[in-house]
Design a protein around this motif. Structure first.
Motif, PDB file in Angstrom:
ATOM      1  N   PHE A  91      -8.182  -8.390  13.996  1.00 11.98           N
ATOM      2  CA  PHE A  91      -7.927  -8.416  12.544  1.00 11.98           C
ATOM      3  C   PHE A  91      -7.889  -7.007  11.966  1.00 11.98           C
ATOM      4  CE2 PHE A  91     -12.298  -7.653  10.873  1.00 11.98           C
ATOM      5  CZ  PHE A  91     -12.990  -7.727  12.070  1.00 11.98           C
TER       6      PHE A  91
ATOM      7  N   TYR B 276     -16.220  -9.182  15.865  1.00  7.99           N
ATOM      8  CA  TYR B 276     -16.141  -8.946  14.421  1.00  7.99           C
ATOM      9  C   TYR B 276     -16.998  -7.792  13.912  1.00  7.99           C
ATOM     10  CZ  TYR B 276     -14.024 -13.538  14.917  1.00  7.99           C
ATOM     11  OH  TYR B 276     -13.224 -14.554  15.320  1.00  7.99           O
TER      12      TYR B 276
ATOM     13  N   LYS C 201     -16.621  -4.084  14.935  1.00  3.89           N
ATOM     14  CA  LYS C 201     -15.373  -3.514  14.396  1.00  3.89           C
ATOM     15  C   LYS C 201     -15.507  -3.211  12.903  1.00  3.89           C
ATOM     16  CE  LYS C 201     -12.609  -5.793  17.887  1.00  3.89           C
ATOM     17  NZ  LYS C 201     -11.690  -6.884  18.225  1.00  3.89           N
ATOM     18  N   ILE C 202     -16.182  -4.122  12.196  1.00  7.86           N
ATOM     19  CA  ILE C 202     -16.369  -3.888  10.762  1.00  7.86           C
ATOM     20  C   ILE C 202     -17.269  -2.664  10.561  1.00  7.86           C
ATOM     21  CG2 ILE C 202     -17.305  -4.860   8.626  1.00  7.86           C
ATOM     22  CD1 ILE C 202     -16.414  -7.625   9.608  1.00  7.86           C
TER      23      ILE C 202
ATOM     24  N   PHE D  13     -14.290   9.451   6.055  1.00  4.94           N
ATOM     25  CA  PHE D  13     -13.042   9.798   5.374  1.00  4.94           C
ATOM     26  C   PHE D  13     -13.310  10.264   3.946  1.00  4.94           C
ATOM     27  CE2 PHE D  13      -9.436   8.791   2.682  1.00  4.94           C
ATOM     28  CZ  PHE D  13      -8.419   9.461   3.340  1.00  4.94           C
TER      29      PHE D  13
ATOM     30  N   ARG E 159      -9.322  -7.394   4.731  1.00  7.91           N
ATOM     31  CA  ARG E 159      -9.274  -7.959   6.093  1.00  7.91           C
ATOM     32  C   ARG E 159     -10.682  -8.384   6.511  1.00  7.91           C
ATOM     33  NH1 ARG E 159      -4.725  -6.849   9.321  1.00  7.91           N
ATOM     34  NH2 ARG E 159      -3.147  -5.578   8.307  1.00  7.91           N
ATOM     35  N   HIS E 160     -11.648  -7.502   6.265  1.00  7.12           N
ATOM     36  CA  HIS E 160     -13.037  -7.840   6.585  1.00  7.12           C
ATOM     37  C   HIS E 160     -13.478  -9.091   5.825  1.00  7.12           C
ATOM     38  CE1 HIS E 160     -14.015  -3.270   7.384  1.00  7.12           C
ATOM     39  NE2 HIS E 160     -13.225  -3.784   8.296  1.00  7.12           N
TER      40      HIS E 160
ATOM     41  N   ASP F   9       0.833  -1.209   0.000  1.00  2.98           N
ATOM     42  CA  ASP F   9       0.000   0.000   0.000  1.00  2.98           C
ATOM     43  C   ASP F   9       0.868   1.259   0.000  1.00  2.98           C
ATOM     44  OD1 ASP F   9      -2.402  -1.286  -0.164  1.00  2.98           O
ATOM     45  OD2 ASP F   9      -2.964  -1.021   1.939  1.00  2.98           O
TER      46      ASP F   9
ATOM     47  N   ILE G 134      -7.810   1.598   2.160  1.00  3.37           N
ATOM     48  CA  ILE G 134      -9.186   1.192   2.477  1.00  3.37           C
ATOM     49  C   ILE G 134      -9.428  -0.211   1.903  1.00  3.37           C
ATOM     50  CG2 ILE G 134     -11.642   1.649   2.031  1.00  3.37           C
ATOM     51  CD1 ILE G 134     -11.023   4.626   2.024  1.00  3.37           C
ATOM     52  N   HIS G 135      -8.967  -0.398   0.683  1.00  4.60           N
ATOM     53  CA  HIS G 135      -9.088  -1.672  -0.029  1.00  4.60           C
ATOM     54  C   HIS G 135      -8.502  -2.817   0.802  1.00  4.60           C
ATOM     55  CE1 HIS G 135      -6.449  -4.133  -2.858  1.00  4.60           C
ATOM     56  NE2 HIS G 135      -7.610  -4.442  -3.370  1.00  4.60           N
ATOM     57  N   ALA G 136      -7.355  -2.583   1.441  1.00  7.05           N
ATOM     58  CA  ALA G 136      -6.740  -3.630   2.268  1.00  7.05           C
ATOM     59  C   ALA G 136      -7.609  -3.928   3.496  1.00  7.05           C
ATOM     60  CB  ALA G 136      -5.337  -3.208   2.698  1.00  7.05           C
ATOM     61  N   VAL G 137      -8.250  -2.900   4.028  1.00  4.77           N
ATOM     62  CA  VAL G 137      -9.116  -3.113   5.193  1.00  4.77           C
ATOM     63  C   VAL G 137     -10.357  -3.910   4.777  1.00  4.77           C
ATOM     64  CG1 VAL G 137     -10.546  -1.944   6.927  1.00  4.77           C
ATOM     65  CG2 VAL G 137      -8.230  -1.129   6.451  1.00  4.77           C
TER      66      VAL G 137
ATOM     67  N   ALA H 205      -5.287 -10.804   8.328  1.00  4.20           N
ATOM     68  CA  ALA H 205      -6.483 -10.819   9.176  1.00  4.20           C
ATOM     69  C   ALA H 205      -6.658 -12.183   9.839  1.00  4.20           C
ATOM     70  CB  ALA H 205      -7.715 -10.469   8.340  1.00  4.20           C
TER      71      ALA H 205
ATOM     72  N   ALA I 191      -3.579  -9.027   2.850  1.00  7.43           N
ATOM     73  CA  ALA I 191      -4.453  -8.512   3.915  1.00  7.43           C
ATOM     74  C   ALA I 191      -5.371  -9.610   4.445  1.00  7.43           C
ATOM     75  CB  ALA I 191      -5.270  -7.324   3.403  1.00  7.43           C
TER      76      ALA I 191
ATOM     77  N   ASN J 288     -16.118   4.802   9.383  1.00  9.23           N
ATOM     78  CA  ASN J 288     -14.916   5.638   9.218  1.00  9.23           C
ATOM     79  C   ASN J 288     -14.610   5.877   7.747  1.00  9.23           C
ATOM     80  OD1 ASN J 288     -14.421   6.047  11.934  1.00  9.23           O
ATOM     81  ND2 ASN J 288     -13.057   4.277  12.131  1.00  9.23           N
ATOM     82  N   HIS J 289     -14.835   4.868   6.920  1.00 11.19           N
ATOM     83  CA  HIS J 289     -14.592   5.044   5.478  1.00 11.19           C
ATOM     84  C   HIS J 289     -15.536   6.110   4.910  1.00 11.19           C
ATOM     85  CE1 HIS J 289     -12.852   0.674   5.184  1.00 11.19           C
ATOM     86  NE2 HIS J 289     -12.041   1.513   5.784  1.00 11.19           N
TER      87      HIS J 289
ATOM     88  N   ASN K  15      -9.000   6.435  10.724  1.00  9.32           N
ATOM     89  CA  ASN K  15      -9.843   6.725   9.557  1.00  9.32           C
ATOM     90  C   ASN K  15     -10.345   5.459   8.883  1.00  9.32           C
ATOM     91  OD1 ASN K  15      -9.834   9.604   9.454  1.00  9.32           O
ATOM     92  ND2 ASN K  15      -7.696   9.533   8.785  1.00  9.32           N
ATOM     93  N   GLY K  16      -9.934   4.300   9.417  1.00 13.13           N
ATOM     94  CA  GLY K  16     -10.316   3.043   8.779  1.00 13.13           C
ATOM     95  C   GLY K  16      -9.404   2.675   7.624  1.00 13.13           C
ATOM     96  N   LEU K  17      -8.237   3.308   7.559  1.00 12.94           N
ATOM     97  CA  LEU K  17      -7.265   3.000   6.508  1.00 12.94           C
ATOM     98  C   LEU K  17      -6.205   2.050   7.054  1.00 12.94           C
ATOM     99  CD1 LEU K  17      -8.640   5.556   5.368  1.00 12.94           C
ATOM    100  CD2 LEU K  17      -6.399   6.305   4.569  1.00 12.94           C
ATOM    101  N   ASN K  18      -5.804   1.090   6.248  1.00 13.74           N
ATOM    102  CA  ASN K  18      -4.678   0.258   6.662  1.00 13.74           C
ATOM    103  C   ASN K  18      -3.443   1.156   6.806  1.00 13.74           C
ATOM    104  OD1 ASN K  18      -4.389  -3.045   6.522  1.00 13.74           O
ATOM    105  ND2 ASN K  18      -2.422  -1.994   6.471  1.00 13.74           N
TER     106      ASN K  18
ATOM    107  N   ARG L  87     -17.597  -0.151  12.558  1.00 11.13           N
ATOM    108  CA  ARG L  87     -16.763   1.022  12.876  1.00 11.13           C
ATOM    109  C   ARG L  87     -15.932   1.427  11.660  1.00 11.13           C
ATOM    110  NH1 ARG L  87     -11.712  -0.802  15.993  1.00 11.13           N
ATOM    111  NH2 ARG L  87     -11.315  -1.464  13.837  1.00 11.13           N
ATOM    112  N   ASP L  88     -15.264   0.444  11.035  1.00 10.51           N
ATOM    113  CA  ASP L  88     -14.406   0.753   9.878  1.00 10.51           C
ATOM    114  C   ASP L  88     -15.213   1.330   8.715  1.00 10.51           C
ATOM    115  OD1 ASP L  88     -12.213  -0.198  11.267  1.00 10.51           O
ATOM    116  OD2 ASP L  88     -12.181  -2.155  10.266  1.00 10.51           O
TER     117      ASP L  88
END
Lengths: 232, 282
Positions: free
Chosen positions: A193, B99, B102-103, B113, B189-190, A155, B183-186, A182, A178, B109-110, A202-205, B105-106
């Motif tokens: 994870f 799980y 947290k998802i 953002f 993870r999800h 990234d 964001i894509h990497a998160v 996780a 990723a 946040n996205h 911000n929810g960004l990796n 929340r993300d």
């Protein structure tokens, strides 16, 4: 930071004692996070610097591909050893997951080698002396560190890739890393994870530039690498 | 910014850590001086405004388009998880804590953002109506946990593909490209985790990664075949992954398809969602 790096390698006793208290995952995450957060970039140039055998990944897109190739070599070598000497502590399910991951990392490594052709850096010799392959805890902690490192690395460098095909392929790989990250993290601690060492507010990796990634990777490499053209 | 959390957490478990790693500790303490602390704390939020400041009204129209497309998908995901988490007796408590909270929340946040990055160019949520049942295809999505998990898997895998499909369109805005791939990497993870949870629950043989043998879709949910179309690709650029030197089964189609996630175009993604999960208002 150089001093700290030396402390880490020379103070195995203290570190082992610490691992018993805190659990290896926290410790390895700590190492990576410390590398990640250091502001003293100049010190990193000393890690492996002055060693004529240090291999630079080069510049431009081939440099980025070689950088990725180096990381995939490290990951593949690690999982090959994990699978060849599975700790008895692993469940059947965990063994299947780790075997899948080994295969993915080998495919990534071989992809970069093939794509780079004669421009590929040589095969790197890993240094896994800090890893206890007979310990599930040690193996999973290292796996988590490598996977998280891989995600932050891809990234972090994606915006520098010029060729569209390679940019998309980097995207195809990073999402699989990723996924690995996780699942490994969740095997260590269910519900872990997207923790704060992996994902920001911000929810960004989290991302990391090559300078810090290389410094962390070199902790596990006998053949040291550098990425002098990617000084961020 | 995570360093301080890490040190604090380790110290909770191991109060003697400081004595063990004293030189490092003082280095860290020095770094955590007042100025750094403020900078570090402000960083995540500052980044959003930085993007806005850097690109602001002059965001290239192509980039605005991509970000609004991403925002639409995030609105849908946030709506899905917010409703799922709020719904009584849908998600078992442990899974909610571990799980889905947290998802959710993300995803929220996205949304924030992307709205921040887009500023006044952001499409408001009110432009859409979300139908989590997709016209009744998943009629029990908020009452049957199995259905909820299946829709979650499809959303996350599709989200990963959708972001991946936009990376080349963001090259003119490198900071935004970096944010988008992050964001894509998160989302990935999800995706891995919800596949893992679904598999634990129903024992489907589903892996955290997409294993495409006979067709792209490996979930067994036939109605989402389109969401996985093309995942069975084994050609990466000029390289056929199944013809590479192998260890274990690394050159099998099973592994070759799982080792690389495939992108999905904007048109294909919207065709899968608009008119079913997403209705355009007005």
């Amino acid at each position: 930071m150089k001093t700290e790096t030396n402390n880490l390698s020379n103070a195995n006793m203290a570190r082992r004692a610490f691992l018993r208290y805190a659990g290896a995952s926290t410790a390895v995450a700590g190492i990576v996070a410390m590398q990640a957060c250091s502001k003293d970039n100049s010190a990193y140039e000393d890690v492996g610097g002055g060693d004529s055998a240090t291999i630079d990944v080069g510049s431009g897109d081939p440099g980025i591909l070689n950088y990725a190739y180096a990381l995939e070599q490290l990951e593949a070598a690690f999982y090959i050893q994990v699978v060849n000497s599975f700790s008895a502590d692993f469940t059947t399910e965990e063994k299947l997951l780790l075997t899948d991951i080994r295969d993915h990392e080998v495919a990534h490594r071989e992809f970069f080698k093939a794509a780079l052709g004669s421009g590929a850096i040589k095969g790197l010799t890993p240094d896994f002396s800090k890893i206890d392959f007979s310990s599930r805890t040690s193996v999973l902690a290292t796996a988590k560190a490598f996977e998280d490192l891989g995600v932050t690395a891809y990234d972090g460098v994606a915006s520098k890739i010029q060729n569209n095909d390679y940019l998309v392929i980097a995207g195809k790989i990073v999402s699989v890393e990723a996924r690995h990250a996780a699942v490994i993290s969740n095997l260590i601690t269910p519900g872990s994870f997207v923790d704060s060492d992996q994902v920001d507010s911000n929810g960004l990796n989290i991302t990391m530039g090559p300078t810090k990634v290389v410094a962390t990777a070199n902790l596990f490499l006998k053949t040291k690498i550098s990425a002098k053209s990617f000084n961020f | 910014m995570n360093l301080f959390d890490v040190i604090e957490n380790i110290e909770k478990i191991d109060p003697e850590l400081g004595d063990r790693i004293n030189p490092r500790r003082s280095a860290i303490r020095n770094m955590a001086s007042f100025g750094s602390k403020v900078a570090v704390a402000a960083l995540p939020f500052a980044f959003g405004s930085l993007l806005k400041k850097a690109y602001g009204q002059t965001l290239p129209s192509g980039v605005v388009e991509v970000l609004n497309y991403a925002l639409t998908l995030e609105y849908l995901e946030a709506e899905f998880y917010n409703q799922g988490v709020a719904k009584a007796n849908l998600i078992p408590t442990a899974d909610k804590t571990n799980y889905f909270a947290k998802i959710a929340r993300d995803e929220n946040n996205h949304v924030t953002f992307l709205q921040t990055a887009l500023g006044s160019s952001a499409t408001p949520k009110s432009a859409f109506t979300f139908d989590l049942t997709a016209n009744g295809t998943f009629s029990d999505v908020l009452t049957n946990y199995d259905t909820f998990l299946k829709v979650s898997v499809a959303f996350e895998d599709t989200g990963v593909r959708a972001y991946k499909g936009q990376v080349t369109a963001l090259k003119s805005a490198p900071d935004i490209l970096t944010a988008a791939v992050s964001i894509h990497a998160v989302e990935a993870r999800h995706a891995a985790i919800v596949r893992y949870v679904l598999n634990k629950k129903l024992n489907l043989g589903l892996k955290p990664w997409i294993v495409s043998n006979t067709k792209g879709n490996d979930t067994g949910i036939a109605v989402v075949d389109g969401n996985y179309a093309g995942e069975d690709n084994v050609m990466q650029g000029p390289v056929d992954i199944t013809k590479l030197p192998a260890t274990g089964t690394s050159a099998s189609k099973t592994s070759a398809t799982a080792a690389f996630d495939e992108p999905l175009t904007k048109d294909a993604t919207l065709a899968l969602l608009v008119g079913s999960f997403i209705k355009l208002n007005g």
